[in-house]
Design a protein around this motif. Structure first.
Motif, short mmCIF file in Angstrom:
data_model
loop_
_atom_site.label_atom_id
_atom_site.label_comp_id
_atom_site.label_asym_id
_atom_site.label_seq_id
_atom_site.Cartn_x
_atom_site.Cartn_y
_atom_site.Cartn_z
N LEU A 1 -70.94 -44.48 126.87
CA LEU A 1 -71.31 -44.27 125.48
C LEU A 1 -72.42 -45.22 125.05
CD1 LEU A 1 -67.79 -43.90 123.84
CD2 LEU A 1 -69.45 -42.10 124.23
N GLY A 2 -72.42 -46.40 125.63
CA GLY A 2 -73.38 -47.39 125.18
C GLY A 2 -72.92 -48.04 123.89
N LEU A 3 -73.71 -48.96 123.41
CA LEU A 3 -73.33 -49.69 122.19
C LEU A 3 -74.04 -49.15 120.94
CD1 LEU A 3 -73.30 -53.29 123.69
CD2 LEU A 3 -71.41 -51.68 123.46
N GLU A 4 -74.88 -48.13 121.13
CA GLU A 4 -75.64 -47.60 120.00
C GLU A 4 -74.74 -46.94 118.95
OE1 GLU A 4 -76.49 -46.53 123.30
OE2 GLU A 4 -77.74 -48.32 123.41
N ARG A 5 -73.60 -46.48 119.35
CA ARG A 5 -72.68 -45.78 118.43
C ARG A 5 -71.42 -46.62 118.18
NH1 ARG A 5 -74.02 -40.46 117.45
NH2 ARG A 5 -75.70 -39.68 118.76
N ALA A 6 -71.59 -47.92 118.10
CA ALA A 6 -70.46 -48.83 117.97
C ALA A 6 -69.57 -48.51 116.76
CB ALA A 6 -70.95 -50.28 117.89
N GLU A 7 -70.17 -48.23 115.62
CA GLU A 7 -69.37 -47.94 114.42
C GLU A 7 -68.52 -46.69 114.61
OE1 GLU A 7 -71.30 -48.15 110.59
OE2 GLU A 7 -72.73 -49.62 111.39
N GLU A 8 -69.10 -45.67 115.23
CA GLU A 8 -68.34 -44.43 115.47
C GLU A 8 -67.21 -44.67 116.46
OE1 GLU A 8 -71.25 -40.82 115.61
OE2 GLU A 8 -72.37 -42.67 116.09
N VAL A 9 -67.48 -45.44 117.50
CA VAL A 9 -66.45 -45.74 118.49
C VAL A 9 -65.31 -46.51 117.84
CG1 VAL A 9 -65.94 -47.04 120.60
CG2 VAL A 9 -68.01 -45.64 120.47
N LEU A 10 -65.63 -47.53 117.05
CA LEU A 10 -64.59 -48.31 116.36
C LEU A 10 -63.78 -47.42 115.44
CD1 LEU A 10 -66.26 -51.71 115.44
CD2 LEU A 10 -64.40 -51.29 117.04
N ASP A 11 -64.43 -46.51 114.75
CA ASP A 11 -63.74 -45.60 113.84
C ASP A 11 -62.72 -44.76 114.61
OD1 ASP A 11 -63.55 -44.64 111.09
OD2 ASP A 11 -64.33 -42.73 111.90
N ILE A 12 -63.12 -44.25 115.76
CA ILE A 12 -62.22 -43.43 116.57
C ILE A 12 -61.07 -44.28 117.11
CG2 ILE A 12 -62.03 -42.14 118.74
CD1 ILE A 12 -64.95 -41.18 118.17
N VAL A 13 -61.39 -45.46 117.65
CA VAL A 13 -60.36 -46.33 118.22
C VAL A 13 -59.33 -46.70 117.15
CG1 VAL A 13 -59.91 -48.65 119.18
CG2 VAL A 13 -61.77 -47.25 120.10
N GLU A 14 -59.78 -46.99 115.95
CA GLU A 14 -58.87 -47.41 114.88
C GLU A 14 -58.12 -46.25 114.24
OE1 GLU A 14 -60.48 -49.94 111.83
OE2 GLU A 14 -61.66 -51.06 113.27
N LYS A 15 -58.81 -45.15 113.95
CA LYS A 15 -58.24 -44.13 113.06
C LYS A 15 -57.64 -42.91 113.73
CE LYS A 15 -61.24 -45.57 109.31
NZ LYS A 15 -62.44 -45.26 108.54
N ASP A 16 -58.04 -42.60 114.94
CA ASP A 16 -57.52 -41.40 115.58
C ASP A 16 -56.04 -41.63 115.90
OD1 ASP A 16 -56.92 -39.28 117.53
OD2 ASP A 16 -59.08 -38.95 117.50
N THR A 17 -55.21 -40.68 115.53
CA THR A 17 -53.77 -40.83 115.72
C THR A 17 -53.31 -40.49 117.13
OG1 THR A 17 -53.37 -38.59 114.91
CG2 THR A 17 -53.27 -40.39 113.29
#
Length: 180
Positions: A1-17
């Motif tokens: 994925l790379g680090l360019e989409r860090a905010e999106e990755v964090l959002d998925i890691v935190e919020k996806d059930t």
């Protein structure tokens, strides 16, 4: 994925059930922030699969002299995740569970793509309903056993076993586990 989409990755890691395996760039993204806060807010089960270098980035202030098992237990308790700490005798830890060391595998597994295979295998087991701890234990064992079989039965020398060799032997390792 790379680090360019860090905010999106964090959002998925935190919020996806849904349960998920967090590896590679996702670990790098998590380690770039408030690790305890990020992992503590996860909405679903998380299996983290760091190698020693990734673990050092996840916990840069790890107390000196603390053994690997004690550190893994503390990290899992603090963050609420299941930890599969890769390396010689990979360690699987989840709060409230018996800590497990995987006894299968060999040094030849320290090669490109092995972590990707582990991620795929553990994610597949979680997708079939196994918990993160069970998927981590089973996936780690299967990967190591398949690598052992590849070198023991002539598919590859231990020093040159590849991720493809391990993938090829996963079914036989699973059959062995089932007593077939």
């Amino acid at each position: 994925l790379g680090l360019e989409r860090a905010e999106e990755v964090l959002d998925i890691v935190e919020k996806d059930t849904r349960p998920m395996v967090v590896d590679a760039d996702a670990l790098n993204v998590v380690s770039g922030g408030d690790v305890d806060g990020i992992l503590g807010r996860c909405a679903g089960a998380r299996l983290l699969t760091p190698h020693p270098g990734e673990m050092a980035r996840l916990w840069p202030g790890r107390p000196e002299g603390e053994g690997r098992l004690e550190a893994a237990r503390e990290f899992a308790e603090r963050t609420g995740v299941t930890l599969l700490w890769k390396g010689a005798r990979s360690l699987i830890v989840e709060e409230g569970r018996v800590s497990m060391f995987n006894s299968t595998g060999h040094p030849g597994m320290a090669s490109g793509g092995m972590g990707d295979v582990l991620t795929g295998v553990t994610a597949a087991w979680m997708g079939q309903g196994l918990g993160a701890y069970e998927a981590g234990c089973l996936g780690s064992w299967l990967l190591g056993r398949s690598a052992e079989r590849a070198s023991w039965y002539g598919l590859s020398a231990e020093e040159s076993v590849t991720a493809s060799d391990v993938i090829t032997g996963l079914g036989q390792a699973l059959g062995e586990l089932r007593g077939e």
